[in-house]
Design an enzyme around this catalytic site. Structure first.
Site, PDB file in Angstrom:
ATOM      1  N   TRP A 130      51.571  33.134  64.590  1.00  0.00           N
ATOM      2  CA  TRP A 130      50.377  32.490  64.029  1.00  0.00           C
ATOM      3  C   TRP A 130      50.189  31.182  64.796  1.00  0.00           C
ATOM      4  O   TRP A 130      51.133  30.401  64.940  1.00  0.00           O
ATOM      5  CB  TRP A 130      50.639  32.232  62.541  1.00  0.00           C
ATOM      6  CG  TRP A 130      49.512  31.613  61.772  1.00  0.00           C
ATOM      7  CD1 TRP A 130      48.212  32.013  61.777  1.00  0.00           C
ATOM      8  CD2 TRP A 130      49.603  30.507  60.866  1.00  0.00           C
ATOM      9  NE1 TRP A 130      47.483  31.224  60.914  1.00  0.00           N
ATOM     10  CE2 TRP A 130      48.309  30.290  60.348  1.00  0.00           C
ATOM     11  CE3 TRP A 130      50.639  29.672  60.436  1.00  0.00           C
ATOM     12  CZ2 TRP A 130      48.025  29.289  59.427  1.00  0.00           C
ATOM     13  CZ3 TRP A 130      50.360  28.686  59.518  1.00  0.00           C
ATOM     14  CH2 TRP A 130      49.074  28.495  59.023  1.00  0.00           C
ATOM     15  N   ASP A 211      58.732  32.323  57.271  1.00  0.00           N
ATOM     16  CA  ASP A 211      57.364  32.176  56.801  1.00  0.00           C
ATOM     17  C   ASP A 211      57.029  33.452  56.030  1.00  0.00           C
ATOM     18  O   ASP A 211      56.984  34.535  56.619  1.00  0.00           O
ATOM     19  CB  ASP A 211      56.421  31.980  57.998  1.00  0.00           C
ATOM     20  CG  ASP A 211      54.987  31.756  57.550  1.00  0.00           C
ATOM     21  OD1 ASP A 211      54.647  32.141  56.411  1.00  0.00           O
ATOM     22  OD2 ASP A 211      54.199  31.207  58.343  1.00  0.00           O
ATOM     23  N   LYS A 252      47.089  34.835  49.772  1.00  0.00           N
ATOM     24  CA  LYS A 252      46.680  36.239  49.942  1.00  0.00           C
ATOM     25  C   LYS A 252      47.095  37.073  48.735  1.00  0.00           C
ATOM     26  O   LYS A 252      46.325  37.875  48.244  1.00  0.00           O
ATOM     27  CB  LYS A 252      47.319  36.844  51.200  1.00  0.00           C
ATOM     28  CG  LYS A 252      47.648  35.868  52.298  1.00  0.00           C
ATOM     29  CD  LYS A 252      46.500  35.568  53.223  1.00  0.00           C
ATOM     30  CE  LYS A 252      46.835  34.378  54.103  1.00  0.00           C
ATOM     31  NZ  LYS A 252      45.900  34.133  55.160  1.00  0.00           N
TER      32      LYS A 252
HETATM   33  N1  PLP Z   1      51.687  31.551  57.639  1.00  0.00           N
HETATM   34  C1  PLP Z   1      51.051  32.593  58.150  1.00  0.00           C
HETATM   35  C2  PLP Z   1      51.776  33.560  59.011  1.00  0.00           C
HETATM   36  C3  PLP Z   1      49.697  32.783  57.877  1.00  0.00           C
HETATM   37  O1  PLP Z   1      49.060  33.829  58.389  1.00  0.00           O
HETATM   38  C4  PLP Z   1      49.016  31.855  57.057  1.00  0.00           C
HETATM   39  C5  PLP Z   1      47.587  31.972  56.768  1.00  0.00           C
HETATM   40  O2  PLP Z   1      46.847  32.667  57.380  1.00  0.00           O
HETATM   41  C6  PLP Z   1      49.741  30.794  56.551  1.00  0.00           C
HETATM   42  C7  PLP Z   1      51.075  30.670  56.860  1.00  0.00           C
HETATM   43  C8  PLP Z   1      49.116  29.722  55.704  1.00  0.00           C
HETATM   44  O3  PLP Z   1      48.736  30.137  54.456  1.00  0.00           O
HETATM   45  P1  PLP Z   1      48.348  29.107  53.299  1.00  0.00           P
HETATM   46  O4  PLP Z   1      48.434  27.737  53.832  1.00  0.00           O
HETATM   47  O5  PLP Z   1      46.986  29.483  52.867  1.00  0.00           O
HETATM   48  O6  PLP Z   1      49.370  29.356  52.227  1.00  0.00           O
END
Ligand code: PLP
Length: 404
Positions: A130, A211, A252
């Protein structure tokens, strides 16, 4: 004062989403952004979440500042979800958990903590990962490198190359690993591969940083937490429980993107360490944004903590997971019917919201320009944006650009 300030290059995925919004072609299909859409193309409001929110609102409770580390009921529920209720690491009070502003907030607090307390450590992320991982760690002042992960030739994991690279990096390096549903490739470690990797991480004294943004989108809530639980049961080179960090998200899994609900948990060798680590995580939060917001976290705590809502949520999450799998099958079948000589099996073995299609940037541009199908230029496709009304058109458009 600000004449020298440079323009922000923008986030490639969010800019693509803006281009999509401006596209007036009625048949346009957005498979770029990492959001789960239902079969009608809408961001769902989960019934379990809606009912939990109604309960939270009905309490008419005041809205004090939360403690710096977040709400106690939220943190307890998160720990049980990640580790399994009654896990030895929880009973032994070895886990320091803070409620964070999305898992992004947790990842960054963890990065700041590493920069302060493991000076000299550098970070290794998967190739690819990411995009924001690199920015966040660099933003904390840490050097970021990558380890081999995705094999474009097979659409699968380069596990041997990954292990070889990790055998060579310095002790105390931080290794960021997607716990499940890898973004952007959809390629995950099997449980056997985790079982082989964990002793290597322990032996080399590396710090795993998981993560977990898509828990429940792969195989199931407990199955997708396999890496968390296996690491929590592992011992380091010195024979003490292994230390690691995990950032998790409800964006999600509860379709709560804008409520910014996530957590950071740091698993320590003993309870004394965990007290100090929690204190330092609090210090980082205090001097950044002081404390997390209250509303979304209380919704999450109600969904996780009230048995009836919990059961309903698990069923809704399973339905989202199954819908994604069904879309994978239709996309695979459409492409295979058009191009029988080509193996598209990777769409079925990859899991979670994303797949790497193998399309190059030129082919992605053609998809957008000629067919109004939006993918990220790396070739990442958000399978959760497919639905019964657009999946075949997507498959046919992909076959056309792959052919040309
Ligand atoms: N980590 C990964 C791999 C992601 O794809 C995302 C969001 O797309 C996140 C972290 C961050 O998510 P959030 O900050 O909405 O919890």
């Amino acid at each position: 004062m600000f004449e020298h300030v440079e323009p922000f290059a923008g986030d490639p995925i969010l800019s693509l989403n803006e281009d999509f919004q401006k596209d007036s072609r009625p048949h346009r299909i957005n498979l770029s952004i990492g959001i789960y859409f239902d079969d009608a193309g809408r961001i769902p409001v989960l019934d379990s979440v809606r009912r939990a929110e109604a309960k939270v609102v009905a309490r008419n409770a005041p809205k004090p500042y939360l403690p710096i580390e977040g709400a106690a009921n939220f943190r307890e529920q998160v720990q049980a979800l990640l580790f399994g209720a009654g896990h030895e690491a929880l009973a032994g009070k070895r886990v320091a958990t803070i409620q964070s502003v999305g898992s992004s907030g947790g990842l960054k607090v963890g990065a700041d903590f590493i920069a302060r307390w493991l000076p000299g450590s550098e970070v290794w992320v998967s190739d690819p990962s990411w995009e924001n991982h690199r920015s966040m760690f660099e933003g904390a002042g840490l050097a970021v490198h990558s380890y081999p992960y995705y094999d474009p030739a097979t659409g699968a994991l380069s596990f041997e190359a990954m292990c070889d690279a990790l055998r060579r990096i310095p002790a105390k390096s931080v290794v960021l690993i997607h716990a499940c549903c890898h973004n952007p490739t959809g390629v995950d470690l099997s449980t056997a591969q985790w079982d082989a990797l964990i002793p290597l991480l322990a032996e080399r004294e590396l710090l795993p940083y998981l993560d977990l943004a898509y828990q429940g989108f792969g195989t199931g809530l407990a199955e997708d937490a396999y890496a968390v639980r296996a690491l929590a049961a592992a011992r380091g080179k010195d024979g003490r429980p292994m230390s690691f960090a995990v950032a998790n998200s409800f964006s999600k899994s509860m379709s709560l993107y804008g409520e910014r609900c996530g957590a950071l948990s740091v698993v320590c060798a003993d309870a004394g360490e965990a007290v100090n680590v929690l204190g330092q995580l609090k210090f980082t939060v205090r001097r950044n944004y002081s404390s997390p917001p209250i509303h979304g976290g209380q919704i999450v705590a109600a969904v996780l903590g009230e048995p009836e809502l919990r059961t309903a949520w698990e069923a809704e999450l399973a339905a989202m997971r199954e819908r994604i799998k069904a879309m994978r099958k239709v996309l695979h079948a459409t492409l295979t019917a058009k191009m029988p000589a080509r193996d598209f099996g990777y769409f079925l073995s990859q899991q979670g919201m994303f797949s790497y299609t193998g399309l190059d940037p030129r082919q992605v541009d053609r998809l957008r320009e000629e067919f109004a199908v939006y993918l990220v230029r790396s070739g990442r496709l958000c399978v959760a944006g497919l639905n019964s009304g657009n999946v075949e058109a997507t498959g046919l458009a992909m076959a056309a650009v792959l052919d040309g």
